[in-house]
Design an enzyme around this catalytic site. Structure first.
Site, PDB file in Angstrom:
ATOM      1  N   TYR A 143      46.131  24.020  42.814  1.00  0.00           N
ATOM      2  CA  TYR A 143      46.982  25.214  42.749  1.00  0.00           C
ATOM      3  C   TYR A 143      46.768  26.028  44.018  1.00  0.00           C
ATOM      4  O   TYR A 143      45.622  26.326  44.387  1.00  0.00           O
ATOM      5  CB  TYR A 143      46.587  26.047  41.518  1.00  0.00           C
ATOM      6  CG  TYR A 143      47.319  27.366  41.384  1.00  0.00           C
ATOM      7  CD1 TYR A 143      48.682  27.404  41.104  1.00  0.00           C
ATOM      8  CD2 TYR A 143      46.648  28.581  41.525  1.00  0.00           C
ATOM      9  CE1 TYR A 143      49.353  28.621  40.964  1.00  0.00           C
ATOM     10  CE2 TYR A 143      47.304  29.793  41.379  1.00  0.00           C
ATOM     11  CZ  TYR A 143      48.666  29.808  41.103  1.00  0.00           C
ATOM     12  OH  TYR A 143      49.316  31.009  40.968  1.00  0.00           O
ATOM     13  N   ASP A 245      41.666  25.218  50.945  1.00  0.00           N
ATOM     14  CA  ASP A 245      41.957  26.418  50.169  1.00  0.00           C
ATOM     15  C   ASP A 245      40.685  26.777  49.391  1.00  0.00           C
ATOM     16  O   ASP A 245      40.406  26.212  48.333  1.00  0.00           O
ATOM     17  CB  ASP A 245      43.136  26.148  49.230  1.00  0.00           C
ATOM     18  CG  ASP A 245      43.482  27.355  48.367  1.00  0.00           C
ATOM     19  OD1 ASP A 245      42.670  28.296  48.299  1.00  0.00           O
ATOM     20  OD2 ASP A 245      44.558  27.345  47.749  1.00  0.00           O
ATOM     21  N   LYS A 273      39.730  36.181  46.329  1.00  0.00           N
ATOM     22  CA  LYS A 273      38.875  36.351  45.136  1.00  0.00           C
ATOM     23  C   LYS A 273      37.485  36.909  45.465  1.00  0.00           C
ATOM     24  O   LYS A 273      37.364  38.080  45.771  1.00  0.00           O
ATOM     25  CB  LYS A 273      38.795  35.029  44.368  1.00  0.00           C
ATOM     26  CG  LYS A 273      40.187  34.592  43.829  1.00  0.00           C
ATOM     27  CD  LYS A 273      40.101  33.588  42.730  1.00  0.00           C
ATOM     28  CE  LYS A 273      41.445  32.988  42.359  1.00  0.00           C
ATOM     29  NZ  LYS A 273      42.034  33.463  41.151  1.00  0.00           N
TER      30      LYS A 273
HETATM   31  C1  LIG Z   1      42.766  27.694  44.890  1.00  0.00           C
HETATM   32  C2  LIG Z   1      43.711  28.849  44.769  1.00  0.00           C
HETATM   33  N1  LIG Z   1      44.555  29.107  45.787  1.00  0.00           N
HETATM   34  C3  LIG Z   1      45.404  30.138  45.753  1.00  0.00           C
HETATM   35  C4  LIG Z   1      45.456  30.978  44.662  1.00  0.00           C
HETATM   36  C5  LIG Z   1      46.401  32.134  44.640  1.00  0.00           C
HETATM   37  O1  LIG Z   1      45.704  33.315  44.810  1.00  0.00           O
HETATM   38  P1  LIG Z   1      46.291  34.714  44.290  1.00  0.00           P
HETATM   39  O2  LIG Z   1      46.276  34.669  42.801  1.00  0.00           O
HETATM   40  O3  LIG Z   1      45.376  35.742  44.886  1.00  0.00           O
HETATM   41  O4  LIG Z   1      47.682  34.823  44.838  1.00  0.00           O
HETATM   42  C6  LIG Z   1      44.587  30.754  43.591  1.00  0.00           C
HETATM   43  C7  LIG Z   1      44.612  31.630  42.399  1.00  0.00           C
HETATM   44  O5  LIG Z   1      44.038  31.355  41.374  1.00  0.00           O
HETATM   45  C8  LIG Z   1      43.703  29.656  43.636  1.00  0.00           C
HETATM   46  O6  LIG Z   1      42.880  29.378  42.620  1.00  0.00           O
END
Ligand SMILES: Cc1ncc(COP(=O)(O)O)c(C=O)c1O
Length: 434
Positions: A143, A245, A273
């Site tokens: 994700y 990511d 996060k």
């Molecule tokens: C691995 C990863 N990338 C991107 C995101 C997106 O981040 P945000 O919720 O701050 O937009 C998340 C959110 O859970 C994530 O777990």
């Protein structure tokens, strides 16, 4: 039985004026309704019905120092009277950027954003601008936020996902234009041959390969030994960028994130996060020549709240805590998380439940399966989700909050006593399942 009557009443009231009753669809995944909380402190959350939860959701990852960590709250409080957004630069950004570049693998420069979703979009745009190519390889079950460009095959139904050798990109939401699927190549993760095949099918077309360096969203699964460096080498050989990511893994699986832990350096990495311990902040970090396209080629990246005073103050204060004694808090996290993982596995055996505990101590998952340990999204999707959901419900009844997939995020506030309390509660929860 715990009562959620007030949460249910709030939810009914809220739905009348807040679309769907929540501010993020992820929050529907809560039992019996999206719960309403009054406050959080340390490892605990307090809901409007008076229920106390030992929280292993932690805002889906940010609260690495627990809820309302004093040093962070104090720093943010001190910053409040200085204003919030200047549409101009300030010293905290300079200091934070310097510290992050001194700390993180491959971070020659950083650029701040506000959410992980946007930071992913920036990284993908940078990769396309730098390479002059369009297609991005992403992996099933990973994700990268909810944007049209990234919310593809994040959790595809297996009957729509095509064969493992050549997965079909699946749009994650109604309203996404079909055209975005053309720009993405989906592959099965943890399989170098699958990635090599994706490159072979699109010679000279792949701008970047993006992944969660340890998959969490599609099931907590660590990369095979040598997989990440193999991906990096394939990317180099093919002239594509490797993007990690680290929105979940960054500042969680170790002070220097998953890249350091698994011994690989990406061209670009995305953090959010835990980096600001609960305040909204994200960033892209990476190679200077790639990041310089922001200025040299005029690659657009904007955002009114990027680098806002409070998020910068929070991140600086969080770093003070996380960096102390070269990451001493992570050594504690590791030891307590290991105790919890081993304890849960032992309880599974005691109750004769097919519990498989996988991941790393600061972020892991309890799977229910009799099959071999899952290695990718397809394996993880084949695990027993109904049992996981039942465990989530049983744990909540015992005062333990995990998400519906039973993913466990730890914070530095989860001390030894809380781990023991959790294991005693998990014992009762598992007994209720049998
Ligand atoms: C691995 C990863 N990338 C991107 C995101 C997106 O981040 P945000 O919720 O701050 O937009 C998340 C959110 O859970 C994530 O777990």
């Amino acid at each position: 039985m715990r009562s959620y009557a007030k949460s249910i009443a709030f939810y009914e009231r809220t739905r009348k004026h807040l679309a769907g009753g929540v501010s993020s669809n992820v929050r529907y995944a809560s039992t019996p309704v999206p719960l309403f909380f009054e406050r959080g402190e340390g490892a605990r959350l307090y809901d409007v019905d008076g229920n106390v939860h030992i929280d292993y959701v932690l805002g889906n990852g940010p609260a690495i120092l627990g809820h309302a960590p004093k040093p962070v709250i104090d720093a943010v409080q001190r910053s409040l009277a200085q204003g919030q957004v200047y549409a101009g630069q300030h010293r905290r950004e300079t200091e934070l950027a310097e510290r992050l570049c001194g700390l993180l693998p491959g971070a020659e420069v950083v650029r701040f954003a506000t959410s992980g979703t946007e930071a992913v979009l920036m990284a993908m745009r940078l990769a396309r601008a730098f390479t002059g190519r369009t297609r991005i390889v992403k992996f099933e079950g990973h994700y990268h936020g909810w944007s049209d460009q990234a919310y593809i095959s994040a959790r595809p139904p297996l009957n729509e996902a095509g064969p493992a050798e050549a997965p079909v990109p699946v749009a994650g939401s109604p309203g996404m234009p079909k055209s975005v699927l053309d720009d993405v190549v989906v592959a099965v993760w943890n399989d170098l041959d699958a990635l090599a095949a994706a490159f072979a099918h699109h010679p000279g077309e792949i701008a970047a390969v993006i992944m969660e360096p340890m998959m969490v969203n599609g099931g907590a699964i660590a990369p095979h030994e040598g997989y990440l460096s193999g991906v990096r080498d394939l990317c180099r050989a093919q002239g594509a960028l490797f993007i990690c990511d680290e929105v979940i893994t960054g500042f969680r699986v170790g002070l220097r994130g998953a890249q350091h832990r698994f011994g690989v350096t990406a061209d670009l990495a995305i953090y959010a996060k835990a980096v600001a311990a609960g305040f909204p902040m994200a960033m892209v970090a990476g190679r200077r020549d790639v990041m310089d396209t922001l200025l040299d080629k005029g690659v657009m990246h904007g955002g009114t709240y990027n680098g806002n005073v409070q998020s910068m103050a929070a991140a600086l204060a969080a770093l003070d805590e996380l960096e102390r004694d070269d990451g001493a808090v992570y050594r504690d996290l590791e030891q307590r998380g290991t105790r919890l993982m081993q304890g849960l596995a032992a309880l599974g055996a005691k109750h004769k439940l097919p519990v498989l505990v996988q991941g790393l101590p600061a972020i892991f998952q309890t799977f229910f399966t009799k099959a071999a340990a899952p290695e990718n999204y397809r394996d993880s999707a084949a695990c027993d989700r109904d049992m996981a959901l039942a465990f989530h419900v049983a744990l909540q009844e015992q005062g333990i909050r995990v998400n519906q997939r039973t993913t466990w995020f730890l914070s530095t506030a989860h001390d030894d006593a809380i781990i023991e309390e959790t294991l005693a509660a998990a014992d009762r929860a598992m007994a209720a399942l049998t």
